[in-house]
Design an enzyme around this catalytic site. Structure first.
Site, mmCIF file in Angstrom:
data_model
loop_
_atom_site.group_PDB
_atom_site.id
_atom_site.type_symbol
_atom_site.label_atom_id
_atom_site.label_comp_id
_atom_site.label_asym_id
_atom_site.label_seq_id
_atom_site.Cartn_x
_atom_site.Cartn_y
_atom_site.Cartn_z
ATOM 1 N N TYR A 1 8.113 -8.813 -7.606
ATOM 2 C CA TYR A 1 7.286 -7.659 -7.612
ATOM 3 C C TYR A 1 7.336 -6.416 -7.074
ATOM 4 O O TYR A 1 7.128 -5.620 -7.839
ATOM 5 C CB TYR A 1 5.395 -8.573 -7.655
ATOM 6 N N LEU B 1 -4.793 -13.852 2.033
ATOM 7 C CA LEU B 1 -5.570 -15.103 3.441
ATOM 8 C C LEU B 1 -6.640 -14.412 3.554
ATOM 9 O O LEU B 1 -7.149 -15.595 4.125
ATOM 10 C CB LEU B 1 -4.561 -13.792 4.316
HETATM 11 N N1 UDP Z 1 -0.161 -16.271 4.622
HETATM 12 C C1 UDP Z 1 -0.851 -17.736 5.188
HETATM 13 N N2 UDP Z 1 -1.480 -18.937 4.481
HETATM 14 C C2 UDP Z 1 -1.694 -18.420 3.584
HETATM 15 C C3 UDP Z 1 -2.344 -17.097 2.802
HETATM 16 C C4 UDP Z 1 -1.231 -16.330 3.669
HETATM 17 O O1 UDP Z 1 -0.238 -17.833 6.435
HETATM 18 O O2 UDP Z 1 -2.750 -19.634 2.620
HETATM 19 C C5 UDP Z 1 0.458 -15.730 5.337
HETATM 20 C C6 UDP Z 1 1.203 -14.484 4.660
HETATM 21 O O3 UDP Z 1 2.582 -15.504 5.089
HETATM 22 C C7 UDP Z 1 1.635 -13.503 4.538
HETATM 23 C C8 UDP Z 1 -0.267 -13.561 5.210
HETATM 24 O O4 UDP Z 1 -1.125 -14.287 5.436
HETATM 25 O O5 UDP Z 1 1.909 -13.163 6.759
HETATM 26 C C9 UDP Z 1 -1.147 -12.280 4.460
HETATM 27 O O6 UDP Z 1 -0.702 -12.744 2.729
HETATM 28 P P1 UDP Z 1 -1.175 -12.098 1.714
HETATM 29 O O7 UDP Z 1 -1.328 -13.122 0.438
HETATM 30 O O8 UDP Z 1 -2.820 -12.075 2.150
HETATM 31 O O9 UDP Z 1 -0.571 -10.215 1.645
HETATM 32 P P2 UDP Z 1 1.152 -9.955 1.560
HETATM 33 O O10 UDP Z 1 1.337 -10.357 2.989
HETATM 34 O O11 UDP Z 1 1.583 -11.850 0.494
HETATM 35 O O12 UDP Z 1 0.544 -9.000 0.055
#
Ligand code: UDP
Length: 330
Positions: A141, A190
């Site tokens: 991505y 998240l």
């Molecule tokens: N995360 C988590 N559990 C979930 C979804 C996300 O622990 O069910 C963590 C993920 O590993 C990252 C942070 O939350 O460290 C933010 O993830 P998100 O997918 O919201 O955004 P990204 O940082 O990938 O753009």
């Protein structure tokens, strides 16, 4: 002259359209509605359903509407999916942008603002991350978004088009009216996943790894409210209208919160215990991503209003509580 918002039925696109219309802009939205929602399109925007990979469709929009500038959100944006289906990302994000640019050049439309991402940096060497830092994406991505930036750069040099690339950190929250908000299927982010627990749609939130080199062991991210992101697009269009050169800006609050801190704040906002379960790390997740947005503040005059995590989560909760199934009327 109107602003064309590609992907204006999606999460950040729809919030940007609301802000543009509030400021008296004429707005045309084009969206293929693959991940966007027709209900999220502002009623005052002119809407076209179609795909940016379809040259005849893009030409038709430029021929029927007087377009001054384009804001481009029309892309796939799931890190995990981009790793299992990279060609989908090359096709939509890169081939789509190529067709769009061919049509823009042919119709002499010379201003574009587009969604880039913190994922262009990969594992950062410095915190906070500056726009001048090196870019080594760790997922497909981020790679396609970085390639899009380069496509704009070289097309700009050859054809005089100017662009602003906005590298978002973690978009979250919802419009204050409560009418539009985040609604992905499947949801992977998240904050909306956490809020599914008090909404009775999920038993617990899973924490992806608690063995990172951070104070509580969970990943740290820079959460930025979607309305603040929307405002940055409006300022970026103005920046290009004022005749400024192409540029790249980070958009974040400059403050990091760990996954555990986000969950704790959501407990406070919702009054629900929100059980959490620790699991494996998610592939491609850097430990810390925090933006320096000094450049956007200095050059664009951007001044994000939502720097309080509790208020950001409260705005997301207002939307999710009232729309537990997103835009579906169930
Ligand atoms: N995360 C988590 N559990 C979930 C979804 C996300 O622990 O069910 C963590 C993920 O590993 C990252 C942070 O939350 O460290 C933010 O993830 P998100 O997918 O919201 O955004 P990204 O940082 O990938 O753009």
């Amino acid at each position: 002259m109107a602003i064309l918002v590609l992907g204006g039925a999606g999460y950040i696109g729809s919030h940007t359209v609301y802000e543009l219309i509030d400021r008296g802009e004429e707005v045309v939205v084009a969206d293929n509605l693959e991940t966007g929602h027709i209900e999220a399109v502002h009623p005052k925007a002119k809407f076209y359903q179609g795909d940016i990979r379809d040259r005849a469709f893009v030409d038709k929009v430029f021929e029927e509407c007087k377009i001054d500038a384009v804001i481009h959100f029309a892309a796939n944006s799931l890190v995990g999916e981009s790793m299992t289906n990279p060609l989908k990302y090359y096709d939509n994000n890169l081939c789509g942008t190529k067709v769009l640019l061919e049509s823009m050049v042919a119709h002499r439309i010379d201003k574009i603002v587009f969604s880039s991402t913190a994922a262009t940096y990969g594992e950062p060497k410095n915190i906070p991350i500056m726009e001048s830092d090196s870019t080594h994406p760790t997922n497909c991505y981020g790679e396609t978004k970085l390639s899009m930036e380069k496509m704009f750069k070289w097309t700009g040099r050859a054809h005089g088009l100017r662009y602003v690339s906005l590298r978002y950190f973690n978009a979250c929250g919802a419009h204050e009216s409560g009418e539009i908000g985040e609604a992905h299927a499947p949801e992977t982010h998240l904050i909306p996943l956490i809020l599914q627990v008090p909404n009775g749609k999920r038993e617990a939130i899973t924490i992806f790894g608690d063995d990172y080199q951070t104070p509580d062991g969970t990943c740290i991210r820079d959460y930025i409210h979607v309305t603040d992101l929307a405002m940055a697009h409006i300022l970026a269009v103005q920046y290009l209208r004022d005749g400024n050169i192409s540029n790249i800006f980070n958009l974040g609050n400059g403050v990091g919160f760990s996954v555990k801190e986000v969950i704790e704040t959501a407990r406070k906002v919702t009054g629900h215990p929100i059980p959490a379960v620790i699991s494996e790390r998610r592939a491609g997740d850097p430990a810390r991503l925090i933006a320096s947005s000094e450049k956007a503040r200095q050059v664009l005059g951007w001044n994000p209003q939502h720097d309080d995590l509790e208020k950001i989560i409260a705005s997301a909760w207002k939307w999710h509580k009232n729309h537990p199934n997103g835009f579906e009327k169930k």
